[in-house]
Design a protein around this motif. Sequence first.
Motif, PDB file in Angstrom:
ATOM      1  N   GLY A 153      33.715   9.484   1.799  1.00  0.00           N
ATOM      2  CA  GLY A 153      33.037  10.355   2.763  1.00  0.00           C
ATOM      3  C   GLY A 153      31.586  10.573   2.381  1.00  0.00           C
ATOM      4  O   GLY A 153      30.687  10.519   3.232  1.00  0.00           O
ATOM      5  N   CYS A 179      38.458   9.313   7.816  1.00  0.00           N
ATOM      6  CA  CYS A 179      39.189  10.282   8.642  1.00  0.00           C
ATOM      7  C   CYS A 179      40.628   9.842   8.886  1.00  0.00           C
ATOM      8  O   CYS A 179      41.530  10.680   8.948  1.00  0.00           O
ATOM      9  CB  CYS A 179      38.460  10.502   9.966  1.00  0.00           C
ATOM     10  SG  CYS A 179      36.926  11.430   9.758  1.00  0.00           S
ATOM     11  N   GLY A 215      43.176  15.583   7.645  1.00  0.00           N
ATOM     12  CA  GLY A 215      43.110  17.035   7.538  1.00  0.00           C
ATOM     13  C   GLY A 215      41.796  17.547   6.972  1.00  0.00           C
ATOM     14  O   GLY A 215      41.591  18.754   6.882  1.00  0.00           O
ATOM     15  N   ASN A 216      40.894  16.643   6.590  1.00  0.00           N
ATOM     16  CA  ASN A 216      39.652  17.068   5.958  1.00  0.00           C
ATOM     17  C   ASN A 216      38.617  17.462   7.010  1.00  0.00           C
ATOM     18  O   ASN A 216      38.081  16.618   7.732  1.00  0.00           O
ATOM     19  CB  ASN A 216      39.104  15.961   5.057  1.00  0.00           C
ATOM     20  CG  ASN A 216      37.922  16.418   4.236  1.00  0.00           C
ATOM     21  OD1 ASN A 216      36.944  16.931   4.776  1.00  0.00           O
ATOM     22  ND2 ASN A 216      38.005  16.233   2.934  1.00  0.00           N
ATOM     23  N   THR A 217      38.348  18.749   7.076  1.00  0.00           N
ATOM     24  CA  THR A 217      37.445  19.312   8.081  1.00  0.00           C
ATOM     25  C   THR A 217      36.036  18.759   7.988  1.00  0.00           C
ATOM     26  O   THR A 217      35.434  18.411   9.010  1.00  0.00           O
ATOM     27  CB  THR A 217      37.371  20.846   7.884  1.00  0.00           C
ATOM     28  OG1 THR A 217      38.695  21.341   7.772  1.00  0.00           O
ATOM     29  CG2 THR A 217      36.694  21.514   9.043  1.00  0.00           C
ATOM     30  N   ASP A 218      35.508  18.677   6.771  1.00  0.00           N
ATOM     31  CA  ASP A 218      34.135  18.200   6.601  1.00  0.00           C
ATOM     32  C   ASP A 218      33.974  16.770   7.113  1.00  0.00           C
ATOM     33  O   ASP A 218      33.016  16.458   7.811  1.00  0.00           O
ATOM     34  CB  ASP A 218      33.704  18.269   5.134  1.00  0.00           C
ATOM     35  CG  ASP A 218      33.567  19.705   4.643  1.00  0.00           C
ATOM     36  OD1 ASP A 218      33.317  20.586   5.485  1.00  0.00           O
ATOM     37  OD2 ASP A 218      33.718  19.939   3.434  1.00  0.00           O
ATOM     38  N   HIS A 219      34.911  15.905   6.753  1.00  0.00           N
ATOM     39  CA  HIS A 219      34.828  14.510   7.184  1.00  0.00           C
ATOM     40  C   HIS A 219      34.931  14.404   8.703  1.00  0.00           C
ATOM     41  O   HIS A 219      34.180  13.651   9.335  1.00  0.00           O
ATOM     42  CB  HIS A 219      35.912  13.666   6.522  1.00  0.00           C
ATOM     43  CG  HIS A 219      35.771  13.558   5.038  1.00  0.00           C
ATOM     44  ND1 HIS A 219      34.564  13.459   4.390  1.00  0.00           N
ATOM     45  CD2 HIS A 219      36.713  13.545   4.054  1.00  0.00           C
ATOM     46  CE1 HIS A 219      34.761  13.378   3.080  1.00  0.00           C
ATOM     47  NE2 HIS A 219      36.057  13.438   2.850  1.00  0.00           N
ATOM     48  N   THR A 226      38.993   9.509  -1.049  1.00  0.00           N
ATOM     49  CA  THR A 226      38.388   9.715   0.274  1.00  0.00           C
ATOM     50  C   THR A 226      37.131  10.576   0.198  1.00  0.00           C
ATOM     51  O   THR A 226      36.224  10.382   0.990  1.00  0.00           O
ATOM     52  CB  THR A 226      39.393  10.351   1.259  1.00  0.00           C
ATOM     53  OG1 THR A 226      39.938  11.510   0.655  1.00  0.00           O
ATOM     54  CG2 THR A 226      40.498   9.392   1.630  1.00  0.00           C
ATOM     55  N   ALA A 227      37.082  11.506  -0.751  1.00  0.00           N
ATOM     56  CA  ALA A 227      35.884  12.348  -0.881  1.00  0.00           C
ATOM     57  C   ALA A 227      34.668  11.493  -1.213  1.00  0.00           C
ATOM     58  O   ALA A 227      33.593  11.663  -0.627  1.00  0.00           O
ATOM     59  CB  ALA A 227      36.097  13.421  -1.944  1.00  0.00           C
ATOM     60  N   ASP A 277      42.455  10.622   5.624  1.00  0.00           N
ATOM     61  CA  ASP A 277      42.570  12.051   5.304  1.00  0.00           C
ATOM     62  C   ASP A 277      42.258  12.862   6.558  1.00  0.00           C
ATOM     63  O   ASP A 277      41.192  13.466   6.677  1.00  0.00           O
ATOM     64  CB  ASP A 277      41.601  12.384   4.159  1.00  0.00           C
ATOM     65  CG  ASP A 277      41.747  13.812   3.654  1.00  0.00           C
ATOM     66  OD1 ASP A 277      42.695  14.513   4.099  1.00  0.00           O
ATOM     67  OD2 ASP A 277      40.921  14.238   2.833  1.00  0.00           O
TER      68      ASP A 277
END
Length: 194
Positions: free
Chosen positions: A6, A29, A34-38, A2-3, A32
Amino acid sequence: GTAELGNAATALWMSGHTQIALCVMAQVCSNDAGNTDHLNNYAAMLTMMGAPEMAIPILNNLNARFKNNTTILNNLGQAWFAVGETDKAAKYLDSTLLLNAGHAQANETKCLIAESKGNKTAALAHAKAAFKQGATQQRKDKLVKLGYIPIAADYGSFPPLNKSDDLLNLGGFLPMEFPKTYASMKMYEQQRKI
């Protein structure tokens, strides 16, 4: 993972493929959540694509979890501004500027809000602060519209933060033709001495 997806979505966005980027970021999103940046990037994309009302719940959730994050606060301010709620926008933009007085985008939007309320002094102060962080033509035009011509002290660090502004006009530089004869080499030597 996912990174990487993203990052790919952000790259697509930057290269002008906004609708594809939005679809990819939505998938990222959901994979993932829970990923704040995304989530923050997705909300910013939603706002810029004309759907700020969809971004606000995401940003409110992030703001509740991460206090005093200037990126989230600014994005909330931009989203509220985009739906026409200038008082709510100002609240979040003021919080952003309390934590980072030079935040260019927050200052730019605060300038527009002050201008809409007829407060030219505040508008000019915010326009100058935004310009100092990144001297773009658009920001310079805003200063001029407010009756102010930027001086050297109004520019931020050098080289400029915005690389697209060619302050030295290097884009207009034409190198001299390579001399093909002894006579043309002598002529170039004479031109160089001037």
